[in-house]
Design a protein around this motif. Structure first.
Motif, PDB file in Angstrom:
ATOM      1  N   THR A 161      40.501  34.895  38.449  1.00 55.45           N
ATOM      2  CA  THR A 161      40.990  33.517  38.532  1.00 55.45           C
ATOM      3  C   THR A 161      42.375  33.400  37.923  1.00 55.45           C
ATOM      4  OG1 THR A 161      38.717  32.660  38.408  1.00 55.45           O
ATOM      5  CG2 THR A 161      40.499  31.127  37.890  1.00 55.45           C
ATOM      6  N   ALA A 162      42.545  34.015  36.765  1.00 53.73           N
ATOM      7  CA  ALA A 162      43.850  33.985  36.099  1.00 53.73           C
ATOM      8  C   ALA A 162      44.927  34.622  36.962  1.00 53.73           C
ATOM      9  CB  ALA A 162      43.759  34.702  34.752  1.00 53.73           C
ATOM     10  N   ASP A 163      44.614  35.760  37.579  1.00 50.99           N
ATOM     11  CA  ASP A 163      45.599  36.445  38.418  1.00 50.99           C
ATOM     12  C   ASP A 163      46.040  35.563  39.583  1.00 50.99           C
ATOM     13  OD1 ASP A 163      45.395  38.629  36.759  1.00 50.99           O
ATOM     14  OD2 ASP A 163      44.146  39.814  38.125  1.00 50.99           O
ATOM     15  N   ARG A 164      45.103  34.812  40.145  1.00 51.37           N
ATOM     16  CA  ARG A 164      45.450  33.916  41.254  1.00 51.37           C
ATOM     17  C   ARG A 164      46.285  32.739  40.766  1.00 51.37           C
ATOM     18  NH1 ARG A 164      41.279  36.831  42.648  1.00 51.37           N
ATOM     19  NH2 ARG A 164      40.418  36.931  44.784  1.00 51.37           N
ATOM     20  N   LEU A 165      45.910  32.166  39.643  1.00 52.13           N
ATOM     21  CA  LEU A 165      46.590  30.964  39.148  1.00 52.13           C
ATOM     22  C   LEU A 165      47.948  31.272  38.518  1.00 52.13           C
ATOM     23  CD1 LEU A 165      43.582  29.035  37.601  1.00 52.13           C
ATOM     24  CD2 LEU A 165      44.937  28.343  39.590  1.00 52.13           C
ATOM     25  N   ALA A 166      48.182  32.533  38.188  1.00 50.42           N
ATOM     26  CA  ALA A 166      49.465  32.897  37.584  1.00 50.42           C
ATOM     27  C   ALA A 166      50.633  32.580  38.513  1.00 50.42           C
ATOM     28  CB  ALA A 166      49.461  34.380  37.220  1.00 50.42           C
ATOM     29  N   ALA A 167      50.367  32.481  39.815  1.00 51.35           N
ATOM     30  CA  ALA A 167      51.427  32.110  40.758  1.00 51.35           C
ATOM     31  C   ALA A 167      51.839  30.645  40.583  1.00 51.35           C
ATOM     32  CB  ALA A 167      50.946  32.344  42.191  1.00 51.35           C
ATOM     33  N   PHE A 168      50.974  29.857  39.950  1.00 52.16           N
ATOM     34  CA  PHE A 168      51.252  28.421  39.802  1.00 52.16           C
ATOM     35  C   PHE A 168      51.855  28.064  38.446  1.00 52.16           C
ATOM     36  CE2 PHE A 168      47.874  28.629  42.972  1.00 52.16           C
ATOM     37  CZ  PHE A 168      48.321  27.736  43.936  1.00 52.16           C
ATOM     38  N   GLY A 169      51.457  28.797  37.410  1.00 53.27           N
ATOM     39  CA  GLY A 169      51.947  28.433  36.091  1.00 53.27           C
ATOM     40  C   GLY A 169      51.440  29.378  35.017  1.00 53.27           C
ATOM     41  N   PRO A 170      51.848  29.156  33.761  1.00 54.11           N
ATOM     42  CA  PRO A 170      51.480  30.064  32.671  1.00 54.11           C
ATOM     43  C   PRO A 170      49.980  30.030  32.369  1.00 54.11           C
ATOM     44  CG  PRO A 170      52.606  28.119  31.826  1.00 54.11           C
ATOM     45  CD  PRO A 170      52.728  28.063  33.312  1.00 54.11           C
ATOM     46  N   ILE A 171      49.464  31.195  31.947  1.00 55.67           N
ATOM     47  CA  ILE A 171      48.045  31.391  31.691  1.00 55.67           C
ATOM     48  C   ILE A 171      47.825  31.749  30.227  1.00 55.67           C
ATOM     49  CG2 ILE A 171      45.971  32.718  32.282  1.00 55.67           C
ATOM     50  CD1 ILE A 171      46.989  31.226  34.680  1.00 55.67           C
ATOM     51  N   ALA A 172      46.800  31.146  29.632  1.00 56.68           N
ATOM     52  CA  ALA A 172      46.288  31.579  28.334  1.00 56.68           C
ATOM     53  C   ALA A 172      44.779  31.627  28.454  1.00 56.68           C
ATOM     54  CB  ALA A 172      46.719  30.627  27.222  1.00 56.68           C
ATOM     55  N   TYR A 173      44.139  32.359  27.531  1.00 55.44           N
ATOM     56  CA  TYR A 173      42.694  32.481  27.639  1.00 55.44           C
ATOM     57  C   TYR A 173      42.038  32.554  26.274  1.00 55.44           C
ATOM     58  CZ  TYR A 173      43.095  37.521  26.625  1.00 55.44           C
ATOM     59  OH  TYR A 173      43.356  38.723  26.034  1.00 55.44           O
ATOM     60  N   HIS A 174      40.746  32.230  26.271  1.00 61.55           N
ATOM     61  CA  HIS A 174      39.940  32.269  25.054  1.00 61.55           C
ATOM     62  C   HIS A 174      38.685  33.082  25.309  1.00 61.55           C
ATOM     63  CE1 HIS A 174      37.747  30.895  21.494  1.00 61.55           C
ATOM     64  NE2 HIS A 174      36.720  30.648  22.287  1.00 61.55           N
ATOM     65  N   GLY A 175      38.261  33.833  24.325  1.00 60.50           N
ATOM     66  CA  GLY A 175      37.035  34.613  24.418  1.00 60.50           C
ATOM     67  C   GLY A 175      36.710  35.184  23.055  1.00 60.50           C
ATOM     68  N   ARG A 176      35.726  36.075  23.020  1.00 59.79           N
ATOM     69  CA  ARG A 176      35.327  36.658  21.747  1.00 59.79           C
ATOM     70  C   ARG A 176      36.380  37.594  21.182  1.00 59.79           C
ATOM     71  NH1 ARG A 176      29.481  38.942  23.124  1.00 59.79           N
ATOM     72  NH2 ARG A 176      30.599  39.457  25.054  1.00 59.79           N
ATOM     73  N   MET A 177      37.163  38.201  22.075  1.00 56.09           N
ATOM     74  CA  MET A 177      38.190  39.146  21.623  1.00 56.09           C
ATOM     75  C   MET A 177      39.281  39.247  22.684  1.00 56.09           C
ATOM     76  SD  MET A 177      36.059  42.682  22.230  1.00 56.09           S
ATOM     77  CE  MET A 177      34.649  41.987  21.346  1.00 56.09           C
ATOM     78  N   PRO A 178      40.472  39.701  22.290  1.00 51.01           N
ATOM     79  CA  PRO A 178      41.545  39.881  23.276  1.00 51.01           C
ATOM     80  C   PRO A 178      41.180  40.937  24.307  1.00 51.01           C
ATOM     81  CG  PRO A 178      42.398  39.924  21.024  1.00 51.01           C
ATOM     82  CD  PRO A 178      40.914  40.005  20.917  1.00 51.01           C
ATOM     83  N   LYS A 179      41.699  40.759  25.518  1.00 52.43           N
ATOM     84  CA  LYS A 179      41.490  41.721  26.588  1.00 52.43           C
ATOM     85  C   LYS A 179      42.819  42.389  26.935  1.00 52.43           C
ATOM     86  CE  LYS A 179      37.106  40.777  27.362  1.00 52.43           C
ATOM     87  NZ  LYS A 179      36.615  40.273  28.655  1.00 52.43           N
ATOM     88  N   ASP A 180      42.727  43.493  27.642  1.00 55.32           N
ATOM     89  CA  ASP A 180      43.925  44.183  28.127  1.00 55.32           C
ATOM     90  C   ASP A 180      44.415  43.420  29.350  1.00 55.32           C
ATOM     91  OD1 ASP A 180      45.951  45.894  28.744  1.00 55.32           O
ATOM     92  OD2 ASP A 180      44.657  47.489  29.524  1.00 55.32           O
TER      93      ASP A 180
END
Length: 313
Positions: A161-180
């Motif tokens: 989802t993030a990869d698709r939406l990155a074409a529209f605007g900046p992305i940030a995310y939340h979870g238990r730990m950072p991802k690559d």
């Protein structure tokens, strides 16, 4: 399956039902009333070695206990919150899901719901059908390009989802730990909500995430913020969401899932700020076929005594 029986707990695709029937007897459990279910268990419970079910339904511990020969609960979906997995595994019962094959469709729908919500597509359709275009102009809606997107849960679906939406605007995310991932990790959910124009939910349904999106998170999202949920209904405090929509605490919500499906809270249906879908994220011909094939692959592996391709660890 030889003399073994598959217990089918809910309706499945015509293809999957036909393929299961080719492998042996299938008991359509959902078509039996309680008396018939008790009677079947009293005489034939030890014949069932597979339960096939949906992620929305799962399988109860009581049913697991009632089936002494059960070896597999095959879930036609990725959600397993309706199965007590440790309990099942403790009884020697494997639990399989259909990961990966529905990622694209769920991510696609998340983007579609986002565009539909901000641009008012459902309302625009009604506007034309009701003949109102002949008399007035459609109200202006909000731009999608340039929005800030916050993703809750950057697993396979969240990342797609993030990869698709990155074409529209900046992305940030939340979870238990950072991802690559090439996106900003935000450890504080309230900060993510505050800094997002659109907050998208793609996390797993667990006890930890139950009611995660509560009144305080919605308050942080704010009166110009939007919520999109393609995860599970249990992730959202629905009473708080209805109140936030009624009061204008947030601008709107697009939901493919609710907590007590298919029963949708009246407040969500009545609100003009919502876009609602009947849990169709994986609902394409191609993906349902791929999901069915993975269910069957797990069933076949059980029968052959081979490793299950997508059993939960």
């Amino acid at each position: 399956m030889g003399k073994q029986v598959a217990l089918q707990l809910c309706p499945l695709s015509e293809y999957l039902e036909a393929q299961l029937a080719e492998r042996g007897p299938v008991v359509r459990w959902f078509e039996l009333d309680e008396a018939a279910q008790r009677a079947w268990l009293a005489t034939q419970a030890d014949s069932a070695n597979v339960v096939v079910t949906g992620g929305h339904l799962g399988c109860t511990n009581d049913l697991i206990d009632a089936l002494p020969s059960l070896g597999l609960i095959a879930i036609n979906g990725v959600g397993f919150d309706k199965v007590d997995v440790p309990y099942a595994q403790g009884r020697g019962v494997a639990v399989s899901t259909t990961p990966g094959v529905l990622t694209d469709d769920v991510a696609d729908l998340a983007v579609g719901l986002t565009i539909g919500l901000l641009r008012g597509l459902a309302a625009a359709d009604r506007f034309v059908r009701d003949g109102r275009w002949l008399e007035e102009g459609f109200p202006l809606k909000r731009k999608v390009t340039g929005r800030r997107f916050g993703i809750v849960g950057l697993g396979h679906i969240g990342r797609a989802t993030a990869d698709r939406l990155a074409a529209f605007g900046p992305i940030a995310y939340h979870g238990r730990m950072p991802k690559d991932a090439p996106y900003r990790f935000e450890p504080d959910l309230h900060v993510l909500a505050r800094d997002s124009d659109v907050l998208l939910l793609a996390c797993a349904a667990t006890e930890e995430t139950r009611g995660l999106i509560d009144a305080s998170v919605l308050e942080a999202l704010g009166p110009e913020g939007y919520l999109v949920n393609v995860a599970r209904g249990s992730v959202v405090d629905e009473d708080a969401l209805v109140a936030a929509l009624d009061r204008g605490t947030i601008a709107g919500a697009a939901l493919d899932v609710v907590a007590d499906e298919p029963v949708v809270p009246v407040g969500l249906i009545a609100s003009e700020r919502t876009v609602l879908a009947p849990h169709i994220a994986s609902g394409t011909v191609e993906t349902r076929k791929a999901m069915a094939d993975l269910v069957l692959a797990n069933v076949d592996a059980l029968l052959a005594g081979a490793p299950l391709p997508s059993a939960l660890k």
